[in-house]
Design an enzyme around this catalytic site. Structure first.
Site, PDB file in Angstrom:
ATOM      1  N   LYS A 226      11.546 -44.435 -64.496  1.00 27.45           N
ATOM      2  CA  LYS A 226      11.505 -43.046 -64.084  1.00 27.45           C
ATOM      3  C   LYS A 226       9.913 -43.080 -63.986  1.00 27.45           C
ATOM      4  O   LYS A 226       9.297 -42.715 -65.005  1.00 27.45           O
ATOM      5  CB  LYS A 226      12.022 -41.939 -65.087  1.00 27.45           C
ATOM      6  CG  LYS A 226      11.688 -40.608 -64.417  1.00 27.45           C
ATOM      7  CD  LYS A 226      12.271 -39.812 -65.692  1.00 27.45           C
ATOM      8  CE  LYS A 226      11.584 -38.230 -65.665  1.00 27.45           C
ATOM      9  NZ  LYS A 226      12.032 -37.290 -66.689  1.00 27.45           N
ATOM     10  N   ASP A 231       5.439 -33.145 -64.127  1.00 26.81           N
ATOM     11  CA  ASP A 231       6.826 -32.451 -64.096  1.00 26.81           C
ATOM     12  C   ASP A 231       6.370 -30.996 -64.523  1.00 26.81           C
ATOM     13  O   ASP A 231       6.199 -30.621 -65.580  1.00 26.81           O
ATOM     14  CB  ASP A 231       7.972 -33.045 -65.017  1.00 26.81           C
ATOM     15  CG  ASP A 231       9.027 -32.266 -64.814  1.00 26.81           C
ATOM     16  OD1 ASP A 231       9.388 -31.300 -63.727  1.00 26.81           O
ATOM     17  OD2 ASP A 231       9.845 -32.408 -65.785  1.00 26.81           O
ATOM     18  N   LYS A 238       8.431 -24.827 -65.994  1.00 25.72           N
ATOM     19  CA  LYS A 238       8.714 -25.056 -67.347  1.00 25.72           C
ATOM     20  C   LYS A 238       7.393 -23.986 -68.234  1.00 25.72           C
ATOM     21  O   LYS A 238       6.495 -23.613 -67.293  1.00 25.72           O
ATOM     22  CB  LYS A 238       8.035 -26.340 -67.891  1.00 25.72           C
ATOM     23  CG  LYS A 238       8.902 -27.486 -67.573  1.00 25.72           C
ATOM     24  CD  LYS A 238       8.218 -28.840 -68.145  1.00 25.72           C
ATOM     25  CE  LYS A 238       9.038 -29.947 -67.686  1.00 25.72           C
ATOM     26  NZ  LYS A 238      10.300 -30.147 -68.556  1.00 25.72           N
ATOM     27  N   GLU A 310      15.037 -33.457 -63.020  1.00 28.98           N
ATOM     28  CA  GLU A 310      14.532 -34.052 -61.795  1.00 28.98           C
ATOM     29  C   GLU A 310      14.790 -35.707 -62.046  1.00 28.98           C
ATOM     30  O   GLU A 310      14.661 -36.482 -61.159  1.00 28.98           O
ATOM     31  CB  GLU A 310      13.241 -33.632 -61.296  1.00 28.98           C
ATOM     32  CG  GLU A 310      12.084 -34.223 -62.036  1.00 28.98           C
ATOM     33  CD  GLU A 310      12.150 -34.036 -63.426  1.00 28.98           C
ATOM     34  OE1 GLU A 310      11.532 -34.847 -64.126  1.00 28.98           O
ATOM     35  OE2 GLU A 310      12.452 -32.939 -63.947  1.00 28.98           O
ATOM     36  N   ARG A 312      16.817 -37.600 -63.520  1.00 27.33           N
ATOM     37  CA  ARG A 312      17.972 -38.076 -62.945  1.00 27.33           C
ATOM     38  C   ARG A 312      18.208 -38.153 -61.575  1.00 27.33           C
ATOM     39  O   ARG A 312      18.981 -39.021 -60.875  1.00 27.33           O
ATOM     40  CB  ARG A 312      19.149 -37.357 -63.631  1.00 27.33           C
ATOM     41  CG  ARG A 312      19.523 -35.946 -63.372  1.00 27.33           C
ATOM     42  CD  ARG A 312      20.385 -35.135 -64.380  1.00 27.33           C
ATOM     43  NE  ARG A 312      19.339 -34.972 -65.402  1.00 27.33           N
ATOM     44  CZ  ARG A 312      19.989 -34.244 -66.356  1.00 27.33           C
ATOM     45  NH1 ARG A 312      21.317 -33.764 -66.483  1.00 27.33           N
ATOM     46  NH2 ARG A 312      19.321 -33.952 -67.681  1.00 27.33           N
TER      47      ARG A 312
END
Length: 458
Positions: A226, A231, A238, A310, A312
């Site tokens: 990954k 992120d 977040k 995100e 996955r």
């Protein structure tokens, strides 16, 4: 400066380090002279793990180092010493209560790591002398571990999707491998829609990087990492404390890249494919929205319940692509869920696999290498937690229960039942300093999986 150096023939000039514990301390004291025994009394030395004393010689130099250790934890035995001891050259004394000298030396080397790209180290580490065979065995693992740490520690401005690609191209150049990339809208043309959806809002286009190496006649191994280089959480943004360390969300890619390098350097008899979906989960007018439905490469429709789930999404297209090749084994690495950290803490990665034999084998390798893993179940009744009323299933759901398991179950949906698969949900980070494990990016499961692959394909 390398923390390990090869022993040369001739006069021995390195300072000996003796590992001691309470059970062996009387034998150690019996070898010392009166002045040295008095020094232990004066300094109140007790051979508890981490305790350290240096024994002076008549000229004020160091004649020997005593360090308290835990016999059951050789990796940590000397892991704090490269910067606790004065600069110089040291060696393991013939006496000592730990037999696995290779793990002790590895722990020394891992403790010598410093991330110095933006700030110079105050001093170089002390060096440990080892024999040539030990150095040959350990150096590739040390280099791979340091690569994981360097990649994870580097801020996103200098570690975006294109920089992950550069790291893969460097391995390809060294080992004569081939690299292919799909960048930006090429992902849509090649049917990698979820990778594109996650990364499309960034100023740096998303990409899928594929490295291939080895003979076609060998069993096929696919490693996937990954590569979410930062992120934000996307539109499900977040909070600031949750976003602070999200430069490390490409830790899975760092593991897969370093492990691929180890496989190629060891010339394991495999046909290797490395896949890294590399993106930034950013916020812009074209960002992926909650409630969208994506038709994935695997043919499933997925409702985006949460844009912060995100990882996955970028993995599922890569896993589907890998499964099309029907390899002997697929292994994916990902900093996937906070739920795995809640369940197991920061030092113990969560292992998932659809084969008991694979779990037994890699956990045995983890115990041997002191690189711990813990298996969690693929409890398939929990698939109901990802149900959607508009798509085949969702990428997340309203329940906070079993988050690591439901993430793994999501990934498993993109594999045929016949496919051997392993998934590691890893933190890739040390919140603070421990012997052999300095604060910052960390390789977790790397040594275990390399030993496992070496045994499986030897």
């Amino acid at each position: 400066m390398s923390p390990l150096i090869e022993r040369k023939s001739g006069k021995r000039t390195a300072i000996p380090i003796e590992m001691v514990d309470v059970a062996g301390m009387l034998a150690t004291e019996a070898r010392l002279d009166d002045a040295q025994r008095q020094w232990l009394v004066t300094t109140a030395f007790r051979p508890m793990p981490g305790a350290l004393t240096v024994l002076p010689d008549a000229r004020g130099g160091i004649t020997r180092v005593l360090v308290g250790v835990d016999r059951g934890n050789p990796l940590a035995a000397l892991g704090a010493l490269p910067y606790r001891l004065p600069q110089g050259t040291y060696e393991l004394a013939p006496e000592g209560v730990i037999d696995d000298r290779d793990l002790v030396a590895l722990g020394w080397a891992l403790g010598a790591y410093r991330f110095d790209r933006y700030r110079a180290s105050d001093r170089p580490p002390a060096q440990l002398v080892v024999d040539a065979a030990t150095l040959r065995t350990l150096q590739p693992v040390i280099d791979a571990t340091w690569q994981v740490r360097d990649l994870v520690n580097t801020p996103t401005e200098d570690m975006g999707p294109e920089h992950l690609a550069q790291a893969i191209h460097a391995h390809a150049a060294e080992h004569k491998a081939k690299v292919r990339e799909w960048v930006g809208d090429e992902l849509l043309e090649a049917n990698f829609p979820t990778i594109h959806a996650v990364g499309r809002a960034s100023h740096r286009p998303p990409r899928l990087i594929e490295l291939t190496w080895g003979k076609n006649s060998n069993p096929k191994l696919v490693l996937i990492g990954k590569g979410v280089c930062f992120d934000t959480g996307g539109l499900d943004i977040k909070p600031s404390d949750g976003m602070r360390w999200m430069k490390k969300d490409m830790g899975g890619a760092a593991h897969a890249i370093a492990l691929a390098g180890l496989v190629m350097k060891a010339k394991l008899p495999v046909r290797l494919t490395l896949l890294v979906p590399a993106v930034e989960n950013a916020i812009a007018g074209n960002a992926m929205r909650p409630g969208e439905v994506i038709r994935t490469r695997g043919g499933h429709t997925v409702e985006v319940d949460n844009t912060d789930a995100e990882g996955r999404l970028v993995l599922c297209d890569a896993i589907a692509y890998a499964a099309e090749q029907a390899p002997d084994l697929i292994v994916d690495f990902a900093t996937l869920t906070g739920a795995a950290r809640v369940a197991l803490g920061p030092e113990l990665p969560a292992l998932f696999t659809n084969r008991d034999q694979l779990a037994d084998h890699v956990i045995g390798a983890a115990e041997f290498t002191q690189d711990p893993l813990w298996r969690l179940p693929l409890w398939r009744p929990y698939r109901r937690m990802l149900e959607s009323y508009v798509a085949d299933f969702a990428n997340a759901g309203p329940s906070r229960h079993a988050g690591a398991i439901t993430a793994a179950l999501y990934l498993e949906r993109f594999l045929p039942d016949s496919q051997n698969w392993m998934h590691l949900d890893t933190y890739s980070w040390n919140d603070g300093d421990r012997p052999s494990h300095p604060r910052g990016g960390e390789a977790q499961g790397l040594r275990a999986f390399f030993r496992f692959l070496s045994e499986r394909y030897s």
